[in-house]
Design an enzyme around this catalytic site. Structure first.
Site, PDB file in Angstrom:
ATOM      1  N   LYS A  91     -31.810 -51.374 -46.364  1.00 31.18           N
ATOM      2  CA  LYS A  91     -32.210 -52.733 -45.952  1.00 31.18           C
ATOM      3  C   LYS A  91     -32.288 -53.655 -47.166  1.00 31.18           C
ATOM      4  O   LYS A  91     -32.680 -53.210 -48.258  1.00 31.18           O
ATOM      5  CB  LYS A  91     -33.568 -52.653 -45.238  1.00 31.18           C
ATOM      6  CG  LYS A  91     -34.025 -53.949 -44.583  1.00 31.18           C
ATOM      7  CD  LYS A  91     -35.356 -53.727 -43.848  1.00 31.18           C
ATOM      8  CE  LYS A  91     -35.890 -54.986 -43.209  1.00 31.18           C
ATOM      9  NZ  LYS A  91     -37.179 -54.775 -42.514  1.00 31.18           N
ATOM     10  N   SER A 119     -37.427 -56.192 -37.623  1.00 36.56           N
ATOM     11  CA  SER A 119     -36.543 -56.897 -38.517  1.00 36.56           C
ATOM     12  C   SER A 119     -35.435 -56.043 -39.127  1.00 36.56           C
ATOM     13  O   SER A 119     -34.451 -56.601 -39.619  1.00 36.56           O
ATOM     14  CB  SER A 119     -37.358 -57.519 -39.656  1.00 36.56           C
ATOM     15  OG  SER A 119     -37.976 -56.522 -40.442  1.00 36.56           O
ATOM     16  N   SER A 122     -40.993 -52.941 -37.447  1.00 39.78           N
ATOM     17  CA  SER A 122     -39.616 -53.319 -37.786  1.00 39.78           C
ATOM     18  C   SER A 122     -38.603 -52.194 -37.928  1.00 39.78           C
ATOM     19  O   SER A 122     -37.417 -52.458 -38.042  1.00 39.78           O
ATOM     20  CB  SER A 122     -39.600 -54.119 -39.085  1.00 39.78           C
ATOM     21  OG  SER A 122     -39.827 -55.462 -38.787  1.00 39.78           O
TER      22      SER A 122
HETATM   23  N1  GLN Z   1     -42.075 -58.591 -35.724  1.00 41.47           N
HETATM   24  C1  GLN Z   1     -42.863 -58.275 -36.885  1.00 41.47           C
HETATM   25  C2  GLN Z   1     -43.148 -59.543 -37.647  1.00 41.47           C
HETATM   26  O1  GLN Z   1     -42.447 -60.502 -37.464  1.00 41.47           O
HETATM   27  C3  GLN Z   1     -42.060 -57.314 -37.701  1.00 41.47           C
HETATM   28  C4  GLN Z   1     -42.637 -57.084 -39.037  1.00 41.47           C
HETATM   29  C5  GLN Z   1     -42.043 -55.957 -39.777  1.00 41.47           C
HETATM   30  O2  GLN Z   1     -42.315 -54.815 -39.419  1.00 41.47           O
HETATM   31  N2  GLN Z   1     -41.370 -56.255 -40.866  1.00 41.47           N
HETATM   32  O3  GLN Z   1     -44.076 -59.610 -38.404  1.00 41.47           O
END
Ligand code: GLN
Length: 483
Positions: A81, A156, A180
């Site tokens: 990532k 994400s 995420s």
């Molecule tokens: N949907 C979560 C957020 O927007 C995802 C966060 C994550 O795990 N990076 O904070």
């Protein structure tokens, strides 16, 4: 033999170790899969970059093997990532503000895996700074779901999930702050592991919410996760929160029979707001456990209803502080036309950050401001500690918690873009795990009638990730491989 791109990381390891395949052949196969997809009319867009040097590294790795110098992960390709630093490579976090940022050092986990022979093959798309649940908030455009290209892959770490499910990488690293890794894994029909807080060093992972952040793994086989964990864990002097774990010998996993396990199924995640199709899959998964001799009991854990609200106070609060470092001076984008220091901050940050990131900074600053601190941030922290205590109580009587990973099936690209609250609600089943700093594995449990993947989480006590994976291996061998 199956196509190289169909193989899991552990299967590739076997082929490489048995000299049936070369590292170069493997890298080339995934590169070709990526290039073929680039020519598709709607590419998956999982990779931001497939690394040019991957082939060279594979050749060097093959030479090592010839010299009998093969290491534990020799020649295995891994997608990473875009918020996990790899020395010498760009790391953007999907943001304009870091568009040209080149990592001066590698994150500890990447360093450890590379030292064991891993070949990073590319960096994967993500919601800007990890903020989002659909992989659409990226300057590189949205990533698509390989199971249905009109749908989001979840976010994400959507890029990581998309390249693994789309057979452009056997496995990938993602990151979790609030779901995420697990949400994209569930949306794309693969495994997604959020290790306990402290299992993997956070050094060299771009900070979002430091009390929540953790590297996670996406793959098509639980054994792949054990393999990467075995070489990735251990205390790190650069990260005081990293735990002194020793996972030597966990790979290959010994399958664990669920017989005798006591499993809790929180009814808060089996009621309103959860898609019926998903609830039915959870029930079917629970019956599988019962057939194996486990007991599954419905429990009441009302605090779970508050966790998404707490998360969306604590995560933005931490983010607003972590993101102050992007000031136009030390890192990344700078507006050269600024007329004063303040103007430089304002112009660089206004242009460098996307709307969702700005929204989080506003929320974070608001809940931390002196007038609202007690009402929001302090209260959220208090509820967080109650949550931890209540979860600990559950584990006095149960071995595992079972729950859907997502309340909904993968949704259409664009469907929630104008509705941040709807986007946040996608995280209702996942964020409590990050708040409680425990491990959770999203297991791919089949699809809806229209073929959309469904994931279910096995959630364990702190540092019990290998236990979760060993249980999942039994399921994988008996059921998962049939799917
Ligand atoms: N949907 C979560 C957020 O927007 C995802 C966060 C994550 O795990 N990076 O904070």
């Amino acid at each position: 033999m199956a196509n190289i791109t169909d193989l899991s990381l552990s299967q590739i390891k076997k082929e490489l170790d048995g000299n049936k395949l070369s590292g170069k052949e493997v890298v080339l196969a995934f590169k070709q899969a990526y290039e073929a997809d680039q020519a598709h009319k709607t590419p998956l867009n999982g990779y931001i970059e497939f690394f040019d040097d991957a082939e060279k590294l594979a050749e060097a790795s093959d030479a090592r093997r010839k010299n009998n110098e093969a290491r534990g992960l020799e020649g295995l390709p891994l997608a990473i990532k875009d918020n996990i630093l790899i020395q010498g490579k760009i790391a953007t976090c999907g943001s304009s503000i870091l568009k040209d940022f080149r990592a001066p050092y590698s994150s500890t986990v990447v360093e450890r895996l590379k030292n064991q022979g891993i070949i990073p093959v590319g960096r994967t798309n993500m919601d800007e700074f990890g903020m989002g649940s659909s992989c659409e908030y990226s300057i590189y455009g949205p990533t698509r779901n390989p199971m249905d290209r009109n749908k989001t892959p979840g976010g994400s770490s959507g890029g990581s999930a998309s390249v693994v499910a789309g057979k452009q990488a056997p496995a990938a690293l993602g990151t979790e702050t609030g779901g995420s890794v697990r949400l994209p894994a569930a949306f794309c029909g693969i495994y997604g592991l959020k290790p306990s807080y402290g299992t993997l060093s956070r050094y060299g992972v771009v900070a979002y919410g430091s009390s929540l952040d953790q590297i996670g793994i996406l793959s098509r086989d639980p054994d792949d996760m054990a393999l990467l964990l075995e070489h990735g864990v251990g205390t790190d002097p650069h990260d005081e929160t990293s735990a002194a774990l020793d996972f030597s010998g966990v790979y290959p996993l010994k399958p664990k029979n669920p017989k005798g396990l006591k499993i809790a199924l929180p009814e808060e995640f089996m009621g309103e707001g959860i898609d019926e199709v998903i609830k039915n899959k959870v029930t079917a998964f629970a019956s599988w456990f019962e057939k194996q001799g486990a007991t599954v009991e419905s429990i009441k854990l009302p605090i779970l209803k508050s966790t998404v609200a707490i998360y969306y106070i604590i995560a933005p609060a931490e983010a607003s502080s972590n993101l102050t470092r992007y000031d136009g001076i030390r890192y990344g984008f700078r507006d050269e036309k600024a007329s004063s220091l303040e103007d430089l901050y304002i112009k660089s940050r206004s242009q460098g950050f996307g709307d969702e990131v700005k929204r989080r900074i506003f929320i974070g600053n608001y809940v931390l401001s002196s007038g609202y601190y007690d009402a929001y941030y302090k209260k959220a922290m208090q509820v967080r500690s109650i949550l931890k205590q209540e979860i600990a109580k559950v584990y006095e009587n149960y071995d595992l918690i079972l729950s859907p990973t997502s309340p909904c099936l993968p949704f259409n690209l664009g469907a929630k873009l104008d509705d941040p609250l709807a986007m946040y609600l996608t995280d209702i089943c996942t964020t409590f795990v990050n708040l409680a700093q425990i491990p959770s594995l999203s297991v791919p449990c089949g699809t809806s009638e229209e073929g959309l993947p469904i994931g279910i989480q096995l959630i364990g006590k702190q540092f019990s990730e290998i236990n979760l994976l060993s249980i999942a291996k039994t399921w994988h061998q008996e059921e998962g491989l049939k799917q």
